[in-house]
Design a protein around this motif. Structure first.
Motif, PDB file in Angstrom:
ATOM      1  N   ARG A 148       0.862  -1.189   0.000  1.00 48.26           N
ATOM      2  CA  ARG A 148       0.000   0.000   0.000  1.00 48.26           C
ATOM      3  C   ARG A 148       0.895   1.234   0.000  1.00 48.26           C
ATOM      4  NH1 ARG A 148      -3.797   1.902   4.416  1.00 48.26           N
ATOM      5  NH2 ARG A 148      -5.027   3.318   3.172  1.00 48.26           N
ATOM      6  N   LEU A 149       1.165   1.790  -1.157  1.00 50.93           N
ATOM      7  CA  LEU A 149       2.066   2.934  -1.312  1.00 50.93           C
ATOM      8  C   LEU A 149       1.282   4.222  -1.037  1.00 50.93           C
ATOM      9  CD1 LEU A 149       3.868   1.756  -4.576  1.00 50.93           C
ATOM     10  CD2 LEU A 149       4.420   1.201  -2.206  1.00 50.93           C
ATOM     11  N   ASN A 150       1.197   4.594   0.232  1.00 52.20           N
ATOM     12  CA  ASN A 150       0.335   5.705   0.630  1.00 52.20           C
ATOM     13  C   ASN A 150       1.083   6.868   1.291  1.00 52.20           C
ATOM     14  OD1 ASN A 150       1.031   4.488   2.993  1.00 52.20           O
ATOM     15  ND2 ASN A 150      -1.049   4.185   3.733  1.00 52.20           N
ATOM     16  N   ARG A 151       2.411   6.865   1.200  1.00 57.99           N
ATOM     17  CA  ARG A 151       3.194   7.914   1.844  1.00 57.99           C
ATOM     18  C   ARG A 151       4.263   8.414   0.873  1.00 57.99           C
ATOM     19  NH1 ARG A 151       5.269   6.657   7.811  1.00 57.99           N
ATOM     20  NH2 ARG A 151       6.431   8.533   8.212  1.00 57.99           N
ATOM     21  N   GLU A 152       4.280   9.720   0.626  1.00 55.76           N
ATOM     22  CA  GLU A 152       5.256  10.291  -0.298  1.00 55.76           C
ATOM     23  C   GLU A 152       6.537  10.647   0.468  1.00 55.76           C
ATOM     24  OE1 GLU A 152       5.383  13.494  -3.927  1.00 55.76           O
ATOM     25  OE2 GLU A 152       4.310  14.067  -2.113  1.00 55.76           O
ATOM     26  N   TRP A 185       6.455   7.193  -3.846  1.00 59.32           N
ATOM     27  CA  TRP A 185       5.379   6.749  -2.968  1.00 59.32           C
ATOM     28  C   TRP A 185       5.817   5.443  -2.328  1.00 59.32           C
ATOM     29  CZ3 TRP A 185       1.455   9.606  -1.399  1.00 59.32           C
ATOM     30  CH2 TRP A 185       1.175  10.759  -2.123  1.00 59.32           C
ATOM     31  N   GLU A 241       5.325   2.422   1.170  1.00 62.13           N
ATOM     32  CA  GLU A 241       4.666   1.827   2.328  1.00 62.13           C
ATOM     33  C   GLU A 241       5.740   1.770   3.419  1.00 62.13           C
ATOM     34  OE1 GLU A 241       1.970  -1.925   2.547  1.00 62.13           O
ATOM     35  OE2 GLU A 241       4.051  -2.592   2.778  1.00 62.13           O
TER      36      GLU A 241
END
Length: 110
Positions: free
Chosen positions: A3-7, A34, A36
């Motif tokens: 889940r690539l939800n953080r830049e 991006w 996880e």
């Protein structure tokens, strides 16, 4: 599937002339990825009246070809605002090579 939800900002060390024949090491931005970010382990160390907290993280990003600027390396770091994650090792996460796992450490004074 991660889940690539953080830049995060990928940075590399850069040598800058100090004007006196030497240099100062700084950090230059290579790009934004991006990711996880998952904590692994943590520990505290007390010394000289200061407490240093060190937390290990597993940071997963999309893969980039070897030699590409967007491919993280162990001499680089990720930055998230004031937080800094020093990359210790990088490995392919899946057999197809679509994602990379970066093992990183964050150190803070507590």
């Amino acid at each position: 599937m991660p889940r690539l939800n953080r830049e995060l900002v990928l940075e590399a060390p850069v040598r800058v002339s100090d004007g006196a024949g030497g240099f100062v090491e700084s950090w230059g931005e290579l790009g934004r990825l991006w990711a996880e970010v998952s904590p692994r382990t943590g520990r505290e160390r007390d010394g000289a009246g200061l407490v240093l907290a060190r937390v290990s993280y597993r940071i997963v990003v999309r893969a980039a070809p070897m030699g590409a600027t967007a491919r993280p390396r162990p001499d680089q770091r990720f930055r998230d605002g004031a937080r800094v994650f020093r990359i210790e090792a990088v490995a392919e996460r899946d057999p197809d090579g679509r994602f990379l796992t970066c093992f990183a450490n964050e150190e803070t004074l507590a």
